[in-house]
Write an enzyme that holds these catalytic residues in place. Structure first.
Site, short mmCIF file in Angstrom:
data_model
loop_
_atom_site.label_atom_id
_atom_site.label_comp_id
_atom_site.label_asym_id
_atom_site.label_seq_id
_atom_site.Cartn_x
_atom_site.Cartn_y
_atom_site.Cartn_z
N GLY A 1 83.93 44.95 41.43
CA GLY A 1 83.11 43.83 41.59
C GLY A 1 84.02 42.64 41.72
O GLY A 1 83.46 41.58 40.99
N ASP B 1 81.43 51.69 46.67
CA ASP B 1 80.31 51.40 45.80
C ASP B 1 80.59 52.08 44.44
O ASP B 1 81.11 53.46 44.28
CB ASP B 1 79.14 51.98 46.48
CG ASP B 1 77.74 52.07 45.76
OD1 ASP B 1 78.00 51.67 44.48
OD2 ASP B 1 76.96 52.20 46.04
N ASN C 1 83.88 45.85 35.94
CA ASN C 1 83.18 44.54 36.06
C ASN C 1 81.85 44.64 36.68
O ASN C 1 80.90 43.89 36.49
CB ASN C 1 84.17 43.51 36.32
CG ASN C 1 83.37 42.31 36.51
OD1 ASN C 1 82.99 41.58 35.93
ND2 ASN C 1 83.08 42.14 38.16
N SER D 1 77.92 42.84 27.94
CA SER D 1 76.98 41.59 27.68
C SER D 1 76.52 41.54 26.34
O SER D 1 76.13 42.52 26.00
CB SER D 1 75.86 41.93 28.70
OG SER D 1 74.95 40.79 28.48
N TYR E 1 68.93 46.88 32.31
CA TYR E 1 70.25 46.38 32.22
C TYR E 1 70.78 46.29 30.46
O TYR E 1 72.09 46.82 30.68
CB TYR E 1 70.02 44.68 32.60
CG TYR E 1 71.31 44.10 32.46
CD1 TYR E 1 72.14 43.93 33.63
CD2 TYR E 1 71.71 43.06 31.25
CE1 TYR E 1 73.27 43.20 33.62
CE2 TYR E 1 72.81 42.44 31.36
CZ TYR E 1 73.55 42.28 32.56
OH TYR E 1 74.74 41.63 32.61
N ALA F 1 70.18 48.54 28.29
CA ALA F 1 70.59 49.80 28.04
C ALA F 1 71.87 50.34 28.70
O ALA F 1 72.87 51.28 28.06
CB ALA F 1 69.65 51.07 28.53
N ILE G 1 77.25 32.98 31.84
CA ILE G 1 78.13 32.49 32.40
C ILE G 1 77.76 32.25 34.05
O ILE G 1 76.85 32.94 34.57
CB ILE G 1 79.28 33.79 32.55
CG1 ILE G 1 79.79 34.37 31.41
CG2 ILE G 1 80.70 33.08 33.40
CD1 ILE G 1 80.48 33.34 30.47
P1 NAD Z 1 77.93 38.55 40.52
O1 NAD Z 1 76.83 39.19 40.95
O2 NAD Z 1 78.34 37.29 40.63
O3 NAD Z 1 79.04 39.51 40.96
C1 NAD Z 1 79.16 41.08 40.86
C2 NAD Z 1 80.14 41.44 42.05
O4 NAD Z 1 79.90 42.99 41.69
C3 NAD Z 1 79.66 41.17 43.48
O5 NAD Z 1 80.78 40.97 43.97
C4 NAD Z 1 79.08 42.55 43.86
O6 NAD Z 1 79.12 42.46 45.16
C5 NAD Z 1 79.75 43.32 43.07
N1 NAD Z 1 78.91 44.85 42.98
C6 NAD Z 1 77.83 45.02 42.56
N2 NAD Z 1 77.12 46.12 42.52
C7 NAD Z 1 78.35 46.99 43.28
C8 NAD Z 1 78.83 48.30 43.40
N3 NAD Z 1 77.69 49.14 43.38
N4 NAD Z 1 79.63 48.48 43.98
C9 NAD Z 1 80.82 47.68 43.99
N5 NAD Z 1 80.73 46.30 43.82
C10 NAD Z 1 79.58 46.08 43.39
O7 NAD Z 1 77.90 39.04 38.76
P2 NAD Z 1 78.72 38.26 37.63
O8 NAD Z 1 77.76 37.12 36.89
O9 NAD Z 1 80.05 37.64 38.19
O10 NAD Z 1 78.77 39.49 36.81
C11 NAD Z 1 80.06 40.37 36.71
C12 NAD Z 1 79.70 41.26 35.39
O11 NAD Z 1 79.51 40.46 34.00
C13 NAD Z 1 78.52 42.14 35.53
O12 NAD Z 1 78.71 43.32 34.87
C14 NAD Z 1 77.51 41.42 34.72
O13 NAD Z 1 76.62 42.43 34.12
C15 NAD Z 1 78.49 40.84 33.68
N6 NAD Z 1 77.70 39.76 32.77
C16 NAD Z 1 77.49 38.59 33.35
C17 NAD Z 1 77.09 37.81 32.75
C18 NAD Z 1 76.63 36.35 33.46
O14 NAD Z 1 76.07 35.31 32.76
N7 NAD Z 1 77.06 35.93 34.60
C19 NAD Z 1 76.41 37.72 31.50
C20 NAD Z 1 76.84 39.13 30.82
C21 NAD Z 1 77.45 40.03 31.35
#
Ligand code: NAD
Length: 248
Positions: free
Chosen positions: A12, A63, A90, A142, A155, A157, A188
């Protein structure tokens, strides 16, 4: 922190927190492979940034919910970089809905990407790490995986599952000098959060004792610590990076 001579995978990594992690690891000297099923343009730009930093970059379209993709990606990284030391799981999505309305598809998609995605990459990387008796696995969970959140049973879970998974892998892999830890972000500022309803965003913001949203770089800094040997005696831990959003 010095990651020169190390090779890393960030799933990701095309945008948001993953992109910040890829840049941080690269800035510390690691070669970085970005796995993403989307964001091709961003991933290619990131690879160019990494090369400018003097390290190797690689963008792999895959994926994370596919085990075959994970195996192929690890092989490509080994063929390109020659080795692998750091795995950052991630990639994550959300498909929110209260339990009495959530569809089977919403449930399955989130579990497949968030939780099975971590299994797929850890399963494919573990034999490599065991053979070389060195490895760092960092899973992005998270704070809501620790406390639950209304409308996010799928999410939370998946994220709670990642925490248990992290602790089990730490137990299974520790005697081969492999550290397994998790970072739990609070709110974030990324695309994921931009899609949140404003009221929910304001509620979360009020919880954060530092009074501001976190930035992707805040998570990247914690990941860099776990990827480095400064944390060599830390394993099976969850580090909340949330500005005090969840102080339990
Ligand atoms: P985002 O949506 O900005 O980026 C996620 C990235 O993952 C994207 O580039 C997307 O294309 C890629 N992705 C999604 N599904 C995919 C798949 N099946 N295969 C390959 N790539 C895939 O999200 P983010 O905010 O940067 O979050 C990143 C991580 O941090 C996630 O696991 C999210 O749950 C976790 N998180 C984020 C927050 C927040 O507030 N942003 C809070 C807690 C946890």
């Amino acid at each position: 922190m010095d990651l020169r001579g190390k090779s890393a995978i960030v799933t990701g990594g095309g945008q948001g927190i993953g992109a910040a992690i890829a840049k941080k690891l690269g800035s510390l000297g690691a070669n970085v492979a970005i796995i993403d099923y989307d964001r091709d343009t961003e991933a290619k730009a990131l690879v160019a940034d990494l090369v400018t930093m003097g390290v190797q970059g690689l963008a792999i379209k895959a994926d994370v919910s596919s085990f075959a993709d994970a195996q192929a990606a690890i092989l490509t990284v080994l063929q390109t970089f020659g080795d692998l030391h750091i795995l950052v799981c991630n990639a994550g999505i959300n498909r929110d809905g209260v339990i009495w309305k959530m569809t089977e598809d919403q449930w399955d998609k989130v579990i497949d990407v968030n939780l099975k995605g971590c299994f797929n990459y850890a399963r494919a990387a573990a034999p490599v790490f065991r053979k070389q008796a060195y490895g760092k696995i960092i899973n992005i969970t998270s704070i809501n995986g620790l406390r639950g959140r209304f409308g996010q049973s799928n999410y939370t879970a998946s994220k709670g599952g990642i925490i248990a998974f992290t602790k089990t892998l730490a137990r299974e892999l520790g005697n081969k000098n492999i550290n397994v830890n998790a970072v739990a972000p609070g709110l974030i500022e990324t695309h994921m959060v931009a899609q949140m309803p404003e009221a929910a965003r304001q509620t979360s913001l009020r919880e954060i004792v530092m009074g501001r949203l976190g930035q992707p770089e805040d998570i990247a800094n914690a990941v860099a610590f776990f990827a480095s040997d400064l944390s060599r005696h830390i394993t099976g831990q969850v580090l909340n990076v949330d500005g005090g959003q969840l102080i339990a």
